[in-house]
Design an enzyme around this catalytic site. Structure first.
Site, PDB file in Angstrom:
ATOM      1  N   CYS A  17       0.843  -1.201   0.000  1.00 37.16           N
ATOM      2  CA  CYS A  17       0.000   0.000   0.000  1.00 37.16           C
ATOM      3  C   CYS A  17       0.873   1.243   0.000  1.00 37.16           C
ATOM      4  CB  CYS A  17      -0.926   0.018   1.205  1.00 37.16           C
ATOM      5  SG  CYS A  17      -1.999  -1.414   1.332  1.00 37.16           S
ATOM      6  N   GLU A  50      -7.832 -19.665 -23.417  1.00 35.30           N
ATOM      7  CA  GLU A  50      -6.946 -19.427 -22.275  1.00 35.30           C
ATOM      8  C   GLU A  50      -5.830 -20.461 -22.293  1.00 35.30           C
ATOM      9  OE1 GLU A  50      -4.967 -18.500 -19.069  1.00 35.30           O
ATOM     10  OE2 GLU A  50      -6.687 -17.239 -19.615  1.00 35.30           O
ATOM     11  N   CYS A  72      -4.958  -4.470 -17.370  1.00 32.71           N
ATOM     12  CA  CYS A  72      -4.431  -4.193 -16.034  1.00 32.71           C
ATOM     13  C   CYS A  72      -3.114  -3.425 -16.121  1.00 32.71           C
ATOM     14  CB  CYS A  72      -4.239  -5.494 -15.249  1.00 32.71           C
ATOM     15  SG  CYS A  72      -3.104  -6.660 -16.040  1.00 32.71           S
TER      16      CYS A  72
END
Length: 548
Positions: A142, A422, A497
């Site tokens: 974080c 995939e 992402c």
């Protein structure tokens, strides 16, 4: 359903400019070369986002030199972007935040920028808040916890905007006049949002400098927590993580309370000598389908199968009501992976469940599943809106990088047929299982490496009306770009992402690839960033492209 064989808001302290800067040219060249690399070898390093003034080429700091710097913005991976006064030379610093004035020591030199380590803060950054986590200053998870959430959102949105302009080659006027860039979607839940956390056992506890003097006896100190940034062999001991669920923290505390007891005879795995028993602790949180209450899976990753050693731990954590599954993955190799070659159920059931977009998904110890379930609802709703399916069951959906089928299955209710591809065999098995679990029979999942497709790819499914592409961080291989430009599906929904490789692939699809004699044939209609992981530098993007 069948499984077929494998086939061939903006930052107030930044200004937008359309000039091409040296480091962006370097980034653009790097991303271009990586588009043709295999997925596992494409390592995108985007360090710099903004440099308003041209650097003085004669200036270059020396390694070990200390500099007084001011952080101007956040770059890729959350690193602070600074400039050396009067030179414009770009310097990147981990854990530096916008507006912070500090002393930094040069640790690494690159072609057109340098990296520094913060030595001392002179004055704090803008939008400062107190980080609620006691480990925030040391843990690598974080990095922006002491930056207000509103400022985090502005920084992420600005980063995406810069990359789309300078890597994707979309003009600021185009993005704004056509309303392509949508406001970032915030996450309503900023803590306790992760449904999966993986902790490591270690024989060397990492301590901050101020605590090192208190421990100089040379004794071995076992730890359970997260790897200290930059160290594969040192573990920051963590008793509570504010990103995972409260039941998961109860389990972590219970294990921390007893696992070091000498009478249990349990040892932590040593990554140097390869001796020891406990490697990792994985905690996964799901929901009971009938009650909606949380249910927890605990997965011990060990170097060998010795259930008698784990028995005291299993007995203690199984008394926690939310714990419905205790698994043991055995990984006897020297590698650091949490996936074992053998798996055993020590307590309860072998899988937990989660509900997403009205569907039930079964999650095993090693299944891939969106880490933030709450925000995944928001993300998938946005994907569904971008896909624009009519809902009459007439359209074909091609789901590339389908994983365990979560996106494809949520669209299957409106489609005629979904075809998912995939590379991971277990993910395909889970996708088929999830389809059966939800009585969905118009979804076909295929194992295949999308980096290695040939001219025959596409022969086994009809031309799709919508393509969903959700690649991992390296983005799409040039072979797949070529296929999509040849396929000319009416709509592509690109889920990313990694904003850097996303911008690169958008450039290829819309503007073409000159050196490959490929013409772009799509228009970017919308791009929206979604904050899936507050307090971290990670950004998700959903892009809609339509055929010209």
């Amino acid at each position: 359903m069948a499984t077929m064989p494998s086939h061939g808001l903006r930052l107030r302290h930044l200004t937008t400019t359309t000039t091409t800067r040296p480091f962006l040219r370097t980034l653009r060249s790097s991303l271009s070369s990586q588009a043709s690399l295999p997925e596992d070898s494409a390592q995108v390093q985007v360090q710099v986002q903004q440099q308003p003034s041209k650097p003085n080429k004669s200036y270059f700091p020396k390694r070990g030199q200390t500099l007084e710097l001011v952080c101007e913005s956040l770059g890729f991976k959350g690193k602070g972007l600074c400039k050396v006064a009067d030179t414009g030379f770009v310097v990147m610093c981990d854990r530096a935040l916008p507006g912070e004035r500090f002393i930094g020591r040069v640790t690494r030199k690159k072609d057109n920028y340098a990296e520094v380590t913060k030595v001392k803060t002179i004055s704090p950054h803008w939008d400062f808040v107190d980080a609620p986590c006691e480990y925030a200053s040391y843990c690598g998870g974080c990095k922006t916890q002491n930056l207000s959430y509103e400022a985090q959102l502005r920084a992420k949105e600005q980063q995406v905007h810069e990359l789309v302009m300078h890597v994707g080659k979309f003009s600021c006027e185009e993005l704004e006049s056509l309303n392509i860039m949508k406001p970032i979607v915030p996450c309503d839940i900023q803590f306790h949002y992760r449904n999966k956390m993986e902790f490591s056992f270690g024989t060397q506890e990492w301590l901050p400098k101020e605590l090192l003097l208190e421990k100089q006896d040379g004794s071995e100190s076992y730890a359970l927590g997260l790897h200290a940034p930059g160290f594969f062999d040192k573990v920051l001991n963590v008793n509570k993580c504010l990103l995972q669920s409260e039941p998961a923290n109860m389990v972590l505390a219970a294990i921390q309370d007893c696992w070091r007891d000498p009478q249990l005879g349990i040892s932590a795995y040593n990554v140097h000598s390869h001796a020891g028993f406990l490697k990792h602790l994985m905690l996964r949180t799901g929901r009971d389908v009938k009650t909606g209450l949380p249910e927890l899976m605990v997965n011990f990753v060990t170097s060998s199968y010795k259930p008698e050693l784990l028995k005291p731990l299993v007995e203690k954590i199984s008394s926690i009501p939310e714990v419905v599954s205790v698994m043991n993955n055995v990984n006897s190799s020297i590698g650091n992976t949490s996936v074992g070659e053998e798996e055993y159920t020590l307590y309860g059931k072998s899988a937990i469940t989660e509900i997403l977009r009205g569907l039930t998904f079964q999650i095993s110890a090693n299944s891939f599943f969106q880490t933030n379930t709450h925000q995944a609802e928001v993300l998938y709703k946005l994907i569904e809106e971008c896909a624009g399916l009519r809902g009459d069951g007439s359209e074909i959906v091609l789901d590339l990088f389908c994983g365990t089928g979560t996106i494809g299955l949520t669209l299957a209710r409106k489609a005629r047929q979904v075809y998912g591809y995939e590379v991971v065999a277990q993910a395909i098995a889970d996708a088929c299982l999830n389809a059966k679990l939800n009585n969905i029979y118009n979804a076909t999942f295929v194992q295949g490496d999308l980096n290695k497709i040939d001219e025959s790819f596409g022969n086994n499914f009809p031309k799709p009306d919508v393509v969903i592409s959700d690649p991992n961080r390296p983005g799409m291989h040039m072979k797949l770009i070529k296929f999509l430009l040849k396929l000319k599906a009416p709509r592509i929904v690109y889920v990313s992402c990694n904003p850097a490789t996303c911008a690169r692939d958008l450039d290829y699809l819309c503007h073409g690839v000159i050196d490959k004699n490929l013409e772009g044939c799509y228009k970017l209609k919308s791009l929206q960033a979604v904050d899936m992981f507050p307090h971290t530098p990670h950004i998700e993007c959903v892009c809609l492209l339509e055929l010209c």
